[in-house]
Structure formats: C-alpha cells, structure tokens
Design an enzyme around this catalytic site. Structure first.
Site, PDB file in Angstrom:
ATOM      1  N   TRP A 150       0.834  -1.215   0.000  1.00 44.97           N
ATOM      2  CA  TRP A 150       0.000   0.000   0.000  1.00 44.97           C
ATOM      3  C   TRP A 150       0.870   1.267   0.000  1.00 44.97           C
ATOM      4  O   TRP A 150       0.355   2.372   0.034  1.00 44.97           O
ATOM      5  CB  TRP A 150      -0.902   0.026   1.240  1.00 44.97           C
ATOM      6  CG  TRP A 150      -0.191  -0.320   2.496  1.00 44.97           C
ATOM      7  CD1 TRP A 150       0.528   0.529   3.293  1.00 44.97           C
ATOM      8  CD2 TRP A 150      -0.096  -1.612   3.091  1.00 44.97           C
ATOM      9  NE1 TRP A 150       1.058  -0.158   4.348  1.00 44.97           N
ATOM     10  CE2 TRP A 150       0.685  -1.474   4.258  1.00 44.97           C
ATOM     11  CE3 TRP A 150      -0.608  -2.869   2.759  1.00 44.97           C
ATOM     12  CZ2 TRP A 150       0.979  -2.555   5.085  1.00 44.97           C
ATOM     13  CZ3 TRP A 150      -0.316  -3.940   3.589  1.00 44.97           C
ATOM     14  CH2 TRP A 150       0.466  -3.791   4.733  1.00 44.97           C
ATOM     15  N   ARG A 151       2.161   1.084  -0.038  1.00 45.55           N
ATOM     16  CA  ARG A 151       3.027   2.249   0.142  1.00 45.55           C
ATOM     17  C   ARG A 151       3.567   2.765  -1.187  1.00 45.55           C
ATOM     18  O   ARG A 151       3.916   1.986  -2.065  1.00 45.55           O
ATOM     19  CB  ARG A 151       4.202   1.856   1.044  1.00 45.55           C
ATOM     20  CG  ARG A 151       5.207   2.963   1.209  1.00 45.55           C
ATOM     21  CD  ARG A 151       6.276   2.624   2.210  1.00 45.55           C
ATOM     22  NE  ARG A 151       5.790   2.745   3.574  1.00 45.55           N
ATOM     23  CZ  ARG A 151       6.536   2.422   4.643  1.00 45.55           C
ATOM     24  NH1 ARG A 151       7.754   1.937   4.491  1.00 45.55           N
ATOM     25  NH2 ARG A 151       6.048   2.565   5.857  1.00 45.55           N
ATOM     26  N   GLU A 209      -4.689   1.039   6.654  1.00 43.50           N
ATOM     27  CA  GLU A 209      -4.724   1.476   8.058  1.00 43.50           C
ATOM     28  C   GLU A 209      -5.826   0.761   8.834  1.00 43.50           C
ATOM     29  O   GLU A 209      -5.647   0.411   9.987  1.00 43.50           O
ATOM     30  CB  GLU A 209      -4.888   3.001   8.153  1.00 43.50           C
ATOM     31  CG  GLU A 209      -3.650   3.773   7.762  1.00 43.50           C
ATOM     32  CD  GLU A 209      -2.439   3.463   8.648  1.00 43.50           C
ATOM     33  OE1 GLU A 209      -2.611   3.054   9.802  1.00 43.50           O
ATOM     34  OE2 GLU A 209      -1.304   3.636   8.164  1.00 43.50           O
ATOM     35  N   GLN A 226      -4.620  -3.511  15.147  1.00 42.92           N
ATOM     36  CA  GLN A 226      -4.573  -4.750  15.955  1.00 42.92           C
ATOM     37  C   GLN A 226      -4.015  -5.938  15.181  1.00 42.92           C
ATOM     38  O   GLN A 226      -4.147  -7.073  15.625  1.00 42.92           O
ATOM     39  CB  GLN A 226      -5.973  -5.176  16.470  1.00 42.92           C
ATOM     40  CG  GLN A 226      -6.844  -4.069  16.938  1.00 42.92           C
ATOM     41  CD  GLN A 226      -6.601  -3.754  18.389  1.00 42.92           C
ATOM     42  OE1 GLN A 226      -5.862  -4.463  19.072  1.00 42.92           O
ATOM     43  NE2 GLN A 226      -7.183  -2.699  18.882  1.00 42.92           N
ATOM     44  N   LEU A 273      -9.190 -12.428   9.544  1.00 44.72           N
ATOM     45  CA  LEU A 273      -8.386 -11.247   9.894  1.00 44.72           C
ATOM     46  C   LEU A 273      -8.740 -10.715  11.292  1.00 44.72           C
ATOM     47  O   LEU A 273      -7.976  -9.985  11.903  1.00 44.72           O
ATOM     48  CB  LEU A 273      -8.597 -10.160   8.826  1.00 44.72           C
ATOM     49  CG  LEU A 273      -7.568  -9.047   8.703  1.00 44.72           C
ATOM     50  CD1 LEU A 273      -6.152  -9.592   8.578  1.00 44.72           C
ATOM     51  CD2 LEU A 273      -7.862  -8.168   7.495  1.00 44.72           C
ATOM     52  N   TYR A 316     -11.302  -9.063  14.543  1.00 46.62           N
ATOM     53  CA  TYR A 316     -11.888  -7.753  14.862  1.00 46.62           C
ATOM     54  C   TYR A 316     -12.874  -7.344  13.764  1.00 46.62           C
ATOM     55  O   TYR A 316     -12.657  -6.389  13.017  1.00 46.62           O
ATOM     56  CB  TYR A 316     -10.789  -6.695  15.034  1.00 46.62           C
ATOM     57  CG  TYR A 316      -9.857  -7.023  16.162  1.00 46.62           C
ATOM     58  CD1 TYR A 316     -10.184  -6.683  17.473  1.00 46.62           C
ATOM     59  CD2 TYR A 316      -8.688  -7.713  15.936  1.00 46.62           C
ATOM     60  CE1 TYR A 316      -9.353  -7.014  18.528  1.00 46.62           C
ATOM     61  CE2 TYR A 316      -7.845  -8.054  16.982  1.00 46.62           C
ATOM     62  CZ  TYR A 316      -8.180  -7.694  18.272  1.00 46.62           C
ATOM     63  OH  TYR A 316      -7.358  -8.020  19.301  1.00 46.62           O
ATOM     64  N   TYR A 321      -6.690   8.205  15.319  1.00 48.45           N
ATOM     65  CA  TYR A 321      -5.443   7.659  14.776  1.00 48.45           C
ATOM     66  C   TYR A 321      -5.529   7.497  13.253  1.00 48.45           C
ATOM     67  O   TYR A 321      -4.666   7.963  12.511  1.00 48.45           O
ATOM     68  CB  TYR A 321      -5.080   6.308  15.427  1.00 48.45           C
ATOM     69  CG  TYR A 321      -4.006   5.638  14.612  1.00 48.45           C
ATOM     70  CD1 TYR A 321      -2.684   6.040  14.739  1.00 48.45           C
ATOM     71  CD2 TYR A 321      -4.320   4.686  13.643  1.00 48.45           C
ATOM     72  CE1 TYR A 321      -1.695   5.509  13.923  1.00 48.45           C
ATOM     73  CE2 TYR A 321      -3.344   4.152  12.819  1.00 48.45           C
ATOM     74  CZ  TYR A 321      -2.029   4.556  12.970  1.00 48.45           C
ATOM     75  OH  TYR A 321      -1.070   4.051  12.147  1.00 48.45           O
ATOM     76  N   ASP A 327       1.086   5.425  16.770  1.00 46.34           N
ATOM     77  CA  ASP A 327       0.673   4.029  17.007  1.00 46.34           C
ATOM     78  C   ASP A 327       1.612   3.437  18.057  1.00 46.34           C
ATOM     79  O   ASP A 327       2.421   4.155  18.660  1.00 46.34           O
ATOM     80  CB  ASP A 327       0.679   3.241  15.687  1.00 46.34           C
ATOM     81  CG  ASP A 327       2.081   3.028  15.136  1.00 46.34           C
ATOM     82  OD1 ASP A 327       3.048   3.586  15.714  1.00 46.34           O
ATOM     83  OD2 ASP A 327       2.229   2.290  14.147  1.00 46.34           O
ATOM     84  N   CYS A 386      13.893   0.136  16.320  1.00 45.88           N
ATOM     85  CA  CYS A 386      13.562   0.353  17.736  1.00 45.88           C
ATOM     86  C   CYS A 386      12.473  -0.646  18.134  1.00 45.88           C
ATOM     87  O   CYS A 386      11.374  -0.288  18.529  1.00 45.88           O
ATOM     88  CB  CYS A 386      13.110   1.804  17.951  1.00 45.88           C
ATOM     89  SG  CYS A 386      13.114   2.285  19.676  1.00 45.88           S
ATOM     90  N   CYS A 427      20.642   2.930  14.491  1.00 45.02           N
ATOM     91  CA  CYS A 427      19.536   3.898  14.609  1.00 45.02           C
ATOM     92  C   CYS A 427      19.961   5.318  14.246  1.00 45.02           C
ATOM     93  O   CYS A 427      20.936   5.841  14.788  1.00 45.02           O
ATOM     94  CB  CYS A 427      19.003   3.874  16.048  1.00 45.02           C
ATOM     95  SG  CYS A 427      17.659   5.044  16.287  1.00 45.02           S
ATOM     96  N   THR A 476      -9.778 -10.164  22.614  1.00 44.92           N
ATOM     97  CA  THR A 476      -9.094  -9.078  23.331  1.00 44.92           C
ATOM     98  C   THR A 476      -9.334  -9.163  24.838  1.00 44.92           C
ATOM     99  O   THR A 476      -8.423  -8.955  25.617  1.00 44.92           O
ATOM    100  CB  THR A 476      -9.612  -7.697  22.843  1.00 44.92           C
ATOM    101  OG1 THR A 476      -9.816  -7.786  21.445  1.00 44.92           O
ATOM    102  CG2 THR A 476      -8.648  -6.599  23.173  1.00 44.92           C
TER     103      THR A 476
HETATM  104  S1  SF4 Z   1      18.833   4.579  19.952  1.00 43.26           S
HETATM  105 FE1  SF4 Z   1      17.179   4.358  18.471  1.00 43.26          FE
HETATM  106  S2  SF4 Z   1      16.758   2.154  18.511  1.00 43.26           S
HETATM  107 FE2  SF4 Z   1      17.901   2.605  20.348  1.00 43.26          FE
HETATM  108  S3  SF4 Z   1      16.351   3.004  21.896  1.00 43.26           S
HETATM  109 FE3  SF4 Z   1      16.914   4.969  21.031  1.00 43.26          FE
HETATM  110  S4  SF4 Z   1      15.413   5.343  19.410  1.00 43.26           S
HETATM  111 FE4  SF4 Z   1      15.332   3.164  19.895  1.00 43.26          FE
END
Ligand code: SF4
Length: 351
Positions: free
Chosen positions: A26-27, A48, A53, A91, A93, A131, A149, A201, A211, A303
């Site tokens: 979808w991107r 979206e 969920q 799917l 919900y 959202y 999110d 992350c 990061c 849930t």
């Molecule tokens: S450095 Fe980046 S990956 Fe590590 S905790 Fe912080 S935001 Fe998350």
C-alpha cells in the site's frame, strides 16, 4: 528540545527512510513520491483499517485480495455485505469489516467517491478514529498530522527516557511526537517513524547501533531502552465457555447462522451456539438431533477473554428443520469464510 533541533532530527530520520523504507503493497516509496507519485487514499485507508490490531505480515494477502477484487472505494461500496465479511474472515476484529463497508458507502454516496482531504472530514467518516484520520491525512495527503501508534509510542518513550507507564503516558508521548512532526514531507515522516519502530527500535533488542536517532536518544544514553516503554500491569483475562453445534445434513450441507450485527464477530457466519459465559453454558441446540460431544475443545483468545468451546456434532436427515440458522449447501460451504474461532471448531470435526 529546540525547534531547529527537532527539524534536524526529523531530517535525519527522513534520510534514513529514503534508504531503508520497507516495501509494502500500500506504500508509495520515498523515491516514487519524490518523483511526484501520489498515494491512493483508498489504499492508504484500507491498509490502516486492516493494520489496526493486526501485523503487516497478516494483512498483506488480505490487502491484495481486497484491492484486486474491489479496486476503488466505489467498487467496495457496491459490494454485497456477505462477500466482504467472507473476504475478511480470519483477519479478526470483525467490527472493522462492517465499518469498512459503512465508510466506503459514505465516501461513495456523500463525497462522490472521493475521500475528504482534511483531518475533520476524515474524522467524520464512520469507523475512522483519531489515529486513522491522522494516518490517512498524513500519508495520503501529506498533511503535518501527528500519527501515534504502538511503534511511535515506544520510540518516543525511549527517545525521551519516559518512565511513566502506558496508557497513562499516552498524552505525553503524543506531545513528544507532535513536536517532532515536520512541515516538510510529513507523510514520509509518519511512515518513517513507524518503520523505525518496526525494524530498528523494536520491542526486544532494539538495534541502536543502526539507529539514525541514537545521538538524540536519552534511553540509549542512560542504557534504559530495554525497560521502555513501561506498561501498567494487564488485567488477567477471564475464561468464558460456550457450545458450538456443528450440524451436517445427510446431503453434506452445514447448518450456519449469521451472528447479529452488533457484538463480537458481528455480521459473521458461524456455527449456531450457546451464550458464552464464565459459568457453564446452558445447552441451546438449534435443531432436534442425536448429539455427539467431541473430546477436544476449540480454544481462542479474544481481546478481553479466553474462550473454550465445547463442540457438539450431529448428522440430520433432509426433512429436519432447524429452529435457528439455515443449511448451506456442500458446494457453497467454505470453512475459509468463517471467523478463526469457528474454523477451529470445524477443524476438530475433520479426522
Ligand atoms: S537509539 Fe534508536 S533504537 Fe535505540 S532506543 Fe533509542 S530510538 Fe530506539
């Protein structure tokens, strides 16, 4: 943090996104977007709703099936309810599927098949909460809305070393996210933060070494990333019990019942059953028959509760009339049209 610093931080993330954006059906990729390709609001909205969920991996095949079968919002608006519910089966919900249809019909009937291009206009559509409105506004229309999110909450909690637990910390995390949302490329930025949370992350073992925000990250600085975000302890889920009646007619037809529109699995086809309750359920057979109780239960977690379904089966003659539900001929019956819990009960009947 200063506005200049926030702008620089957003720019660092966009540079990372230009190289590492996930490819999603979808991107519109950052390169295509830079070349002038605009996302289709219908596809953004559909993705979206499906992703609420649910994981990206689970959504991809449904998204492709829906957009192939109903390529525009007007096509979806004209679809039969039962076809959409069957296509959504598995799917979860299911209120989302009913709202999907309501929303498609509102866009087709009240907006000439064109999604409104403002946050308020989107928010006024059925089944679109704050959202989703922000996500569609940012991703489809490049408006500088803040999209928060679970991924974004985690990233913000770590970036600011925020130890207040979720859900209490939501407003604070939203403020942090809002401060960072740029005026330039807000649609790409919204997707970039989600990608950062989904791929770098991550909840466990974040790849801080890769990061783009490491130098700005307070949790990295203090070594607290593994503890964040803090979450208030979850309430234990109760267990409910119920009975599912799987009735086959001698010609191979199955007795199915459409569930009421409101409530759990609303509007979906399923096996006639008892109430689901924490007490032992009262027997409520939908037809006169010789019942056999299977040894295994169908178990499923919703849930708010775990469900254990006792499965009773029966074979009935042609002339027997059910008190509830209707027989679906063997050639038309497809267990794949049933919600997961109903499929689990069906699977217990096959050797
Ligand atoms: S450095 Fe980046 S990956 Fe590590 S905790 Fe912080 S935001 Fe998350």
């Amino acid at each position: 943090m200063s506005a200049t610093r926030d702008t620089a931080q957003a720019a660092d993330l966009l540079t990372w996104y230009d190289r590492h954006a996930r490819e999603l059906p979808w991107r519109v990729s950052p390169a295509a977007r830079a070349a002038g390709v605009r996302p289709d609001p219908y596809r953004v909205w559909m993705s979206e709703i499906m992703l609420q969920q649910t994981t990206v991996a689970a959504v991809k095949s449904y998204f492709e099936a829906f957009t192939t079968r109903w390529p525009t919002v007007s096509d979806l608006a004209a679809a039969e309810d039962a076809d959409v519910m069957a296509a959504w089966a598995g799917l979860g919900y299911y209120a989302r599927a009913r709202n999907l249809l309501k929303c498609a019909r509102a866009v087709a009937d009240e907006h000439g098949g064109v999604f409104p291009q403002t946050l308020d206009g989107l928010r006024a559509l059925p089944g679109i909460g704050p959202y989703t409105a922000a996500a569609v506004a940012a991703i489809a229309f490049d408006l500088p809305e803040t999209v928060v999110d679970g991924n974004v909450e985690r990233v913000m909690a770590r970036l600011h070393d925020e130890h207040l637990p979720l859900p209490q910390s939501k407003p604070v995390l939203t403020d942090y996210a809002a401060a960072l949302t740029p005026q330039e490329r807000p649609g790409d930025y919204a997707q970039a933060v989600m990608d950062l949370g989904a791929t770098i992350c991550t909840p466990r073992n974040p790849a801080c070494g890769l990061c783009p925000w490491r130098s700005a990250c307070a949790a990295w600085d203090r070594g607290t990333q593994a503890e964040l975000p803090k979450k208030a302890p979850k309430k234990r889920k109760p267990t409910r019990h119920g009975i599912a009646y799987l009735v086959k007619r001698v010609d191979g037809a199955w007795l199915l019942e459409r569930r009421p529109d409101s409530g759990l699995l609303g509007g979906m086809l399923g096996w006639p059953g008892s109430e689901w309750s924490e007490e032992a359920p009262a027997d409520a057979p939908p037809i006169r028959a010789e019942w056999k109780t299977l040894n295994a239960e169908a178990r499923h977690t919703f849930t708010h509760f775990h469900l254990r379904l006792t499965v009773k089966t029966a074979l009935v003659p042609m002339e027997r009339t059910p008190a509830r539900g209707a027989f679906v001929e063997a050639e038309v019956f497809d267990a794949g049209d049933l919600p997961t819990v109903m499929r689990k009960a069906f699977a217990l009947t096959s050797p």
